[in-house]
Design an enzyme around this catalytic site. Sequence first.
Site, mmCIF file in Angstrom:
data_model
loop_
_atom_site.group_PDB
_atom_site.id
_atom_site.type_symbol
_atom_site.label_atom_id
_atom_site.label_comp_id
_atom_site.label_asym_id
_atom_site.label_seq_id
_atom_site.Cartn_x
_atom_site.Cartn_y
_atom_site.Cartn_z
ATOM 1 N N GLU A 45 -2.603 3.581 9.458
ATOM 2 C CA GLU A 45 -2.353 4.448 10.573
ATOM 3 C C GLU A 45 -1.888 4.015 11.934
ATOM 4 O O GLU A 45 -1.166 4.466 12.533
ATOM 5 C CB GLU A 45 -3.698 5.558 10.922
ATOM 6 C CG GLU A 45 -3.872 6.179 9.531
ATOM 7 C CD GLU A 45 -3.031 7.044 9.169
ATOM 8 O OE1 GLU A 45 -2.357 7.652 9.824
ATOM 9 O OE2 GLU A 45 -2.936 7.415 7.783
ATOM 10 N N TRP A 80 1.603 3.896 11.755
ATOM 11 C CA TRP A 80 2.400 4.927 12.079
ATOM 12 C C TRP A 80 2.536 4.900 13.549
ATOM 13 O O TRP A 80 3.549 5.376 14.053
ATOM 14 C CB TRP A 80 1.785 6.072 11.626
ATOM 15 C CG TRP A 80 1.846 6.221 10.182
ATOM 16 C CD1 TRP A 80 1.405 6.111 9.276
ATOM 17 C CD2 TRP A 80 3.417 7.167 9.607
ATOM 18 N NE1 TRP A 80 2.090 6.509 7.915
ATOM 19 C CE2 TRP A 80 3.242 7.163 8.334
ATOM 20 C CE3 TRP A 80 4.315 7.625 10.243
ATOM 21 C CZ2 TRP A 80 4.313 7.814 7.640
ATOM 22 C CZ3 TRP A 80 5.442 8.102 9.573
ATOM 23 C CH2 TRP A 80 5.268 8.317 8.377
ATOM 24 N N TRP A 112 17.149 28.338 14.491
ATOM 25 C CA TRP A 112 15.826 28.771 15.136
ATOM 26 C C TRP A 112 15.932 30.014 15.729
ATOM 27 O O TRP A 112 16.709 30.395 16.242
ATOM 28 C CB TRP A 112 15.318 27.676 16.243
ATOM 29 C CG TRP A 112 15.491 26.281 15.909
ATOM 30 C CD1 TRP A 112 16.240 25.090 16.367
ATOM 31 C CD2 TRP A 112 14.324 25.468 14.677
ATOM 32 N NE1 TRP A 112 15.724 23.871 15.817
ATOM 33 C CE2 TRP A 112 14.744 24.244 14.907
ATOM 34 C CE3 TRP A 112 13.476 26.074 14.032
ATOM 35 C CZ2 TRP A 112 14.248 23.182 14.165
ATOM 36 C CZ3 TRP A 112 12.950 25.112 13.263
ATOM 37 C CH2 TRP A 112 13.222 23.591 13.262
ATOM 38 N N ASN A 115 -5.858 15.489 12.569
ATOM 39 C CA ASN A 115 -4.645 15.408 12.157
ATOM 40 C C ASN A 115 -3.883 16.389 11.045
ATOM 41 O O ASN A 115 -2.984 16.842 11.097
ATOM 42 C CB ASN A 115 -4.216 13.848 11.535
ATOM 43 C CG ASN A 115 -2.786 13.407 10.790
ATOM 44 O OD1 ASN A 115 -1.694 13.635 11.596
ATOM 45 N ND2 ASN A 115 -2.616 13.412 9.901
ATOM 46 N N TRP A 136 10.978 23.155 16.973
ATOM 47 C CA TRP A 136 9.895 22.181 17.097
ATOM 48 C C TRP A 136 9.369 21.826 18.563
ATOM 49 O O TRP A 136 8.388 21.255 19.088
ATOM 50 C CB TRP A 136 10.056 21.000 16.308
ATOM 51 C CG TRP A 136 11.308 20.066 16.415
ATOM 52 C CD1 TRP A 136 12.548 20.226 16.083
ATOM 53 C CD2 TRP A 136 11.559 19.072 17.527
ATOM 54 N NE1 TRP A 136 13.627 19.410 16.648
ATOM 55 C CE2 TRP A 136 12.701 18.589 17.668
ATOM 56 C CE3 TRP A 136 10.512 18.435 18.505
ATOM 57 C CZ2 TRP A 136 13.387 17.738 18.406
ATOM 58 C CZ3 TRP A 136 11.009 17.641 19.098
ATOM 59 C CH2 TRP A 136 12.468 17.201 19.470
ATOM 60 N N TRP A 161 6.273 15.678 15.359
ATOM 61 C CA TRP A 161 6.874 17.216 15.351
ATOM 62 C C TRP A 161 8.074 16.998 14.477
ATOM 63 O O TRP A 161 8.293 17.970 13.836
ATOM 64 C CB TRP A 161 6.817 17.829 16.831
ATOM 65 C CG TRP A 161 5.763 18.628 17.224
ATOM 66 C CD1 TRP A 161 4.567 17.806 18.139
ATOM 67 C CD2 TRP A 161 5.312 19.910 16.881
ATOM 68 N NE1 TRP A 161 3.937 18.845 18.462
ATOM 69 C CE2 TRP A 161 4.041 19.898 17.447
ATOM 70 C CE3 TRP A 161 5.832 20.927 16.187
ATOM 71 C CZ2 TRP A 161 3.527 21.126 17.633
ATOM 72 C CZ3 TRP A 161 5.119 22.091 15.919
ATOM 73 C CH2 TRP A 161 3.975 22.286 16.793
HETATM 74 P P1 FAD Z 1 -7.240 7.955 13.134
HETATM 75 O O1 FAD Z 1 -6.963 9.013 11.665
HETATM 76 O O2 FAD Z 1 -8.645 7.465 13.381
HETATM 77 O O3 FAD Z 1 -5.991 6.861 13.213
HETATM 78 C C1 FAD Z 1 -6.178 5.974 14.123
HETATM 79 C C2 FAD Z 1 -5.096 5.602 15.038
HETATM 80 O O4 FAD Z 1 -3.953 5.821 14.364
HETATM 81 C C3 FAD Z 1 -4.647 7.199 15.727
HETATM 82 O O5 FAD Z 1 -5.829 7.083 16.817
HETATM 83 C C4 FAD Z 1 -3.305 6.896 16.390
HETATM 84 O O6 FAD Z 1 -3.198 5.895 17.338
HETATM 85 C C5 FAD Z 1 -2.796 6.215 15.063
HETATM 86 N N1 FAD Z 1 -2.167 7.408 14.083
HETATM 87 C C6 FAD Z 1 -2.930 8.132 13.282
HETATM 88 N N2 FAD Z 1 -2.042 8.751 12.421
HETATM 89 C C7 FAD Z 1 -0.860 8.846 13.142
HETATM 90 C C8 FAD Z 1 0.550 9.459 12.983
HETATM 91 N N3 FAD Z 1 0.627 10.334 12.300
HETATM 92 N N4 FAD Z 1 1.277 9.009 13.908
HETATM 93 C C9 FAD Z 1 1.217 8.154 15.072
HETATM 94 N N5 FAD Z 1 0.069 7.668 15.184
HETATM 95 C C10 FAD Z 1 -0.737 7.927 14.062
HETATM 96 N N6 FAD Z 1 -0.977 11.153 17.810
HETATM 97 C C11 FAD Z 1 -0.868 10.791 18.897
HETATM 98 O O7 FAD Z 1 -1.801 9.683 19.248
HETATM 99 N N7 FAD Z 1 -0.622 11.446 20.086
HETATM 100 C C12 FAD Z 1 -0.092 12.645 20.004
HETATM 101 O O8 FAD Z 1 0.729 13.133 20.817
HETATM 102 C C13 FAD Z 1 0.354 13.011 18.519
HETATM 103 N N8 FAD Z 1 0.920 14.166 18.374
HETATM 104 C C14 FAD Z 1 1.153 14.703 17.026
HETATM 105 C C15 FAD Z 1 1.453 15.990 16.710
HETATM 106 C C16 FAD Z 1 1.721 16.435 15.472
HETATM 107 C C17 FAD Z 1 2.567 17.713 15.120
HETATM 108 C C18 FAD Z 1 1.053 15.640 14.406
HETATM 109 C C19 FAD Z 1 1.016 16.158 13.070
HETATM 110 C C20 FAD Z 1 0.254 14.559 14.717
HETATM 111 C C21 FAD Z 1 0.398 13.970 16.048
HETATM 112 N N9 FAD Z 1 -0.205 12.754 16.029
HETATM 113 C C22 FAD Z 1 -0.121 12.312 17.493
HETATM 114 C C23 FAD Z 1 -0.736 11.814 15.176
HETATM 115 C C24 FAD Z 1 -2.420 12.231 14.769
HETATM 116 O O9 FAD Z 1 -2.737 13.545 14.334
HETATM 117 C C25 FAD Z 1 -3.173 11.454 15.419
HETATM 118 O O10 FAD Z 1 -2.824 10.303 15.813
HETATM 119 C C26 FAD Z 1 -4.564 11.589 15.051
HETATM 120 O O11 FAD Z 1 -4.986 12.777 14.572
HETATM 121 C C27 FAD Z 1 -5.570 11.130 16.050
HETATM 122 O O12 FAD Z 1 -7.030 11.182 15.961
HETATM 123 P P2 FAD Z 1 -7.751 9.711 15.279
HETATM 124 O O13 FAD Z 1 -7.539 8.587 16.488
HETATM 125 O O14 FAD Z 1 -9.012 10.159 14.782
HETATM 126 O O15 FAD Z 1 -6.684 9.103 14.293
#
Ligand code: FAD
Length: 474
Positions: free
Chosen positions: A283, A286, A314, A350, A368, A391
């Site tokens: 993650e 990502w 849209w 997420n 979006w 997004w």
């Molecule tokens: P964990 O599951 O513990 O993951 C660890 C770390 O990995 C996160 O803290 C984050 O830094 C990174 N990560 C995980 N998933 C993603 C992902 N899909 N994309 C990029 N990094 C990721 N994340 C943000 O940090 N900032 C945002 O503004 C953001 N906007 C989002 C908008 C949408 C529409 C969606 C679907 C996802 C978005 N995310 C965003 C990605 C993701 O949802 C969050 O990073 C995650 O939910 C954070 O929770 P966590 O720290 O417990 O994640």
Amino acid sequence: MTSLHETALVWLRDDLRLDDNPALTAAAALGLPLTVVYVLDEESAGIRPLGGATRWWLHHSLQALSSALEARGSRLVLRRGPAGQVIKEVAAQTGAAHLFWNRRYGQPERNIDAALKAWAGESGLEASSFQANLLFEPWTVRTGSGGPYKVFTPFWRACLAGQEVRDPLEPPAVIPGPPQPGRLQAGDDLDNWRLLPSSPDWSGGLAATWTPGEEGAHHRLDDFLDGPAGEYGTGRNLPGTEGTSRLSPHLRFGEISPFRVWHGIRRRYPQKVPADVGIFRSELGWREFCWQLLYNNPELATRNYRPEFDRFAWQQPGRSELEAWQQGRTGYPLVDAGMRQLWQTGWMHNRVRMAAASFLVKNLLTDWRVGEEWFWNTLVDADAASNPANWQWVAGSGADASPYYRIFNPVTQSKKFDAGGRFLREFVPELADLDNKSIHEPWKTGVPDYPEPLVELPESRERALAAYQQLKDG
Ligand code: FAD
């Protein structure tokens, strides 16, 4: 050679930490009087102003950083204004001959830093920059033909195959104090920046949920690695449990370094990283992928990554439809619970982010960018790269995007990932008395205080598929 009157300056940005902060460590190692400065820049060209939730976070994060510096005999100087100009002024006032910062990857920020470096060169100052906030800098990961990656899996494979992740640095043992008082005009007072909401103050839920700052970040990491990390593969999909790390706002503000997270895992599992923890580690990949997308596509937040989406039909959302989505009153419990979680805590799980975003973009056929902007204002982890990249992923207009025919069904998702309704009950209390079956489809029972579905799922799904098909047919 340094002269007796020289001083050094370290400019902190989205790296609000003492631990594993290469710029701070290098600056401190010079042993010269050191000015540590943070600039609130809402004026430079192209800088995206922070949203409400990140302003709240920033206030508390700066407070925590300031206390940590004071505990070591240093202090944080706050300034406001166009950052390039402000740093030049502070350098002149303090007689700084050495400037230090950790690199940033957005275009407007890079423009400021490049101009400052050029100015330093012309003015006889030494400017040094460091890699601190990404494990792999975007320009170092290239396809065989020299271009950027468009798909996550080969990108991440190339990252891991190409470079070792360096060890994190310990916080500097000694941070020299600032130059003699008088050389530096007093900094701003944090309260005067008015980063906190007032009339009304809606931040109670944020304060109850989070501890901004480096210490809070390290606690989160430890708690996660000691607990849910071992079952992350399953736990990450269940919004009713604390199955993920919730490190995102801490990473967003650089209160913890990704190197520290990476090696925190390695230290715990020196032989072999278990599969679940490996999924968590990817993650972080990502996050890196989103940043390399932004680096290569500076307009990621405003422009379709896939230009054919410029023709997409849209629909302008009605005000009441949009407000229903924003306020968690769509009549679909999973979407509503997620949107209320966002409003109350500044964060959303997420899986629910994907479902709520898909609902706006596909079932309501809303551009979006409208959703991205709302998340930008309400998320404490609102990130210049991850928010637009995700997004666009949901909309299908992005890199490695979700296929157009993938339309999250909020009812199926809710039955599958919140079968016992724990998440729904927490954030949509009107539904708390329904049984585990009815709670996912409350319209079948009828709940007086809860709205009827905003749109029918099959109908709106067909409408979305037709619009996407039209785009495909050209
Ligand atoms: P964990 O599951 O513990 O993951 C660890 C770390 O990995 C996160 O803290 C984050 O830094 C990174 N990560 C995980 N998933 C993603 C992902 N899909 N994309 C990029 N990094 C990721 N994340 C943000 O940090 N900032 C945002 O503004 C953001 N906007 C989002 C908008 C949408 C529409 C969606 C679907 C996802 C978005 N995310 C965003 C990605 C993701 O949802 C969050 O990073 C995650 O939910 C954070 O929770 P966590 O720290 O417990 O994640």
